[in-house]
Design an enzyme around this catalytic site. Structure first.
Site, mmCIF file in Angstrom:
data_model
loop_
_atom_site.group_PDB
_atom_site.id
_atom_site.type_symbol
_atom_site.label_atom_id
_atom_site.label_comp_id
_atom_site.label_asym_id
_atom_site.label_seq_id
_atom_site.Cartn_x
_atom_site.Cartn_y
_atom_site.Cartn_z
ATOM 1 N N LYS A 274 -26.739 21.836 -7.387
ATOM 2 C CA LYS A 274 -26.187 21.866 -6.027
ATOM 3 C C LYS A 274 -27.292 21.590 -5.023
ATOM 4 C CE LYS A 274 -23.746 24.597 -2.608
ATOM 5 N NZ LYS A 274 -22.871 25.734 -2.323
ATOM 6 N N ARG B 203 -17.981 24.020 6.130
ATOM 7 C CA ARG B 203 -18.427 25.186 6.896
ATOM 8 C C ARG B 203 -17.518 25.404 8.101
ATOM 9 N NH1 ARG B 203 -24.918 23.988 6.076
ATOM 10 N NH2 ARG B 203 -24.844 24.118 3.789
ATOM 11 N N LYS C 219 -23.069 18.596 -7.340
ATOM 12 C CA LYS C 219 -22.497 18.692 -5.996
ATOM 13 C C LYS C 219 -23.527 18.376 -4.936
ATOM 14 C CE LYS C 219 -20.647 22.197 -2.949
ATOM 15 N NZ LYS C 219 -20.459 23.601 -2.743
#
Ligand code: PBG
Length: 334
Positions: A204, A214, A258
């Protein structure tokens, strides 16, 4: 395994022969998108009035618990194997201890139970990280501006156990603390949750492509600083490989790369090196780019399937994508 290409010189070889008709193209397709490749991430809110479309992710909504139930029924009907729950929690209840993260009745755990009630066969995946419940938006506990590793791991283990107790099938640690997979695996064994799977966000990266997410979980205005002391530097391939090796050796069952599209090199390399079930996360920013361009009329909607095919070509077994229900509907329509 790579085959040795044998190519007779032109005109004996005319590669266009196998591209001539839809039937021949179908016969020679190397990959095909299937509904079983999809994991659908959803956002569930406990804040009255916060449900509805997310501005930076047009077409994606924050759901109420009832909305989550309907999404689960839809996923089950479409044959999507798994849903991944992201909580949007009450900002008034966020604090520095993040204690709500392991509360059996937090919104994430309520959503797990709600989904399991209506769709018991649908696999439920979770996110393990403190950010939905943290006043400063970080995935870990913060003291004097430092993200604490070992204290955070203890908190994450409690959070994961609460999710397993609520009925989660797959836990998704996305926090990037060191040692969390081993600690979580040991705690799950000890608690009798030996069959709960861990899908580790192993590779990640500290990415700008998480911006719309977010917004979706209400962490945007809150984040103090950035996540570069725990997420991987986008410049680093070798470090990402070491993270995946480490997480697998600590007991992760499956791994995630990711974001997805800017990191296809890692998808391929992780699959080839480790052979473990490997997933790409087509993150919020990738969704926003595609959907924004499609809605502006600059890209055709076919770009969605093409972007997902790229992950399969790169070796992934599946993709976490906000497009899951749409793609599943298109596939079902034939
Ligand atoms: C939080 C988390 C993030 C995403 C999944 N889990 C954001 C972050 O690390 O800041 C991003 C997903 C997306 O962008 O779609 N631990």
């Amino acid at each position: 395994m790579t085959a040795t290409p044998v190519i007779a010189p032109y005109p004996a070889t005319r590669l266009r022969r196998l591209r001539r008709t839809p039937a021949i193209r179908a016969l020679t397709a190397e990959h095909a998108l299937s509904v079983s490749n999809l994991i659908w991430p959803i956002f569930v809110t406990e804040v009255p009035g916060a449900e509805g479309e997310i501005a930076s992710m047009p077409g994606v909504e924050r759901l109420t618990l009832d909305g989550a139930r309907r999404a689960a029924e839809r996923a089950a009907r479409l044959g999507i194997p798994a849903i991944c729950i992201f909580p949007h929690s009450d900002p008034a209840l966020k604090d520095e201890t993040c204690a709500r993260a392991w509360d059996a009745d937090n919104i994430g755990n309520q959503a797990i139970r709600a989904v399991k009630e209506v769709a018991p066969d649908l696999a439920v995946m979770t996110d393990i990280a403190l950010d939905p419940y943290n006043i400063n938006g970080h995935d870990g506990l913060v003291r004097d501006g430092i993200i604490l590793n070992d204290e955070t791991v203890e908190a994450l283990v409690r959070m994961g156990l609460a999710q397993a107790d609520a009925g989660a099938d797959i836990l998704g640690p996305s926090d990037m603390m060191d040692g969390r997979i081993g600690a979580l695996r040991a705690a799950l064994e000890a608690a009798g949750h030996k069959d709960v799977a861990i899908l580790s966000y192993a590779a990640k990266f500290a990415s700008s492509f998480y911006g719309p997410f977010r917004d979706a979980v209400g962490a945007s205005g809150r984040l103090v600083g950035d996540k570069k002391t725990y997420q991987i530097n986008p410049a680093n391939r070798g470090e990402a490989i070491r993270c995946v090796a480490r997480d697998l050796s600590e007991g992760a069952d499956m791994v995630i790369v990711k974001p997805g599209m800017p990191y296809l090199d890692l998808c391929r390399e992780v699959k080839d090196r480790f052979g473990a079930p490997t997933f790409a996360y087509q993150v919020s920013g990738e969704y926003a780019m595609l959907e924004g361009a499609i809605r502006a009329g600059w890209l055709s909607r076919d770009a969605v399937a093409e972007s997902l095919l790229g992950f399969l070509r790169a070796g992934c077994d599946g993709v976490l994508t906000y497009y899951a229900p749409q793609v599943a509907e298109t596939l079902a329509a034939g």
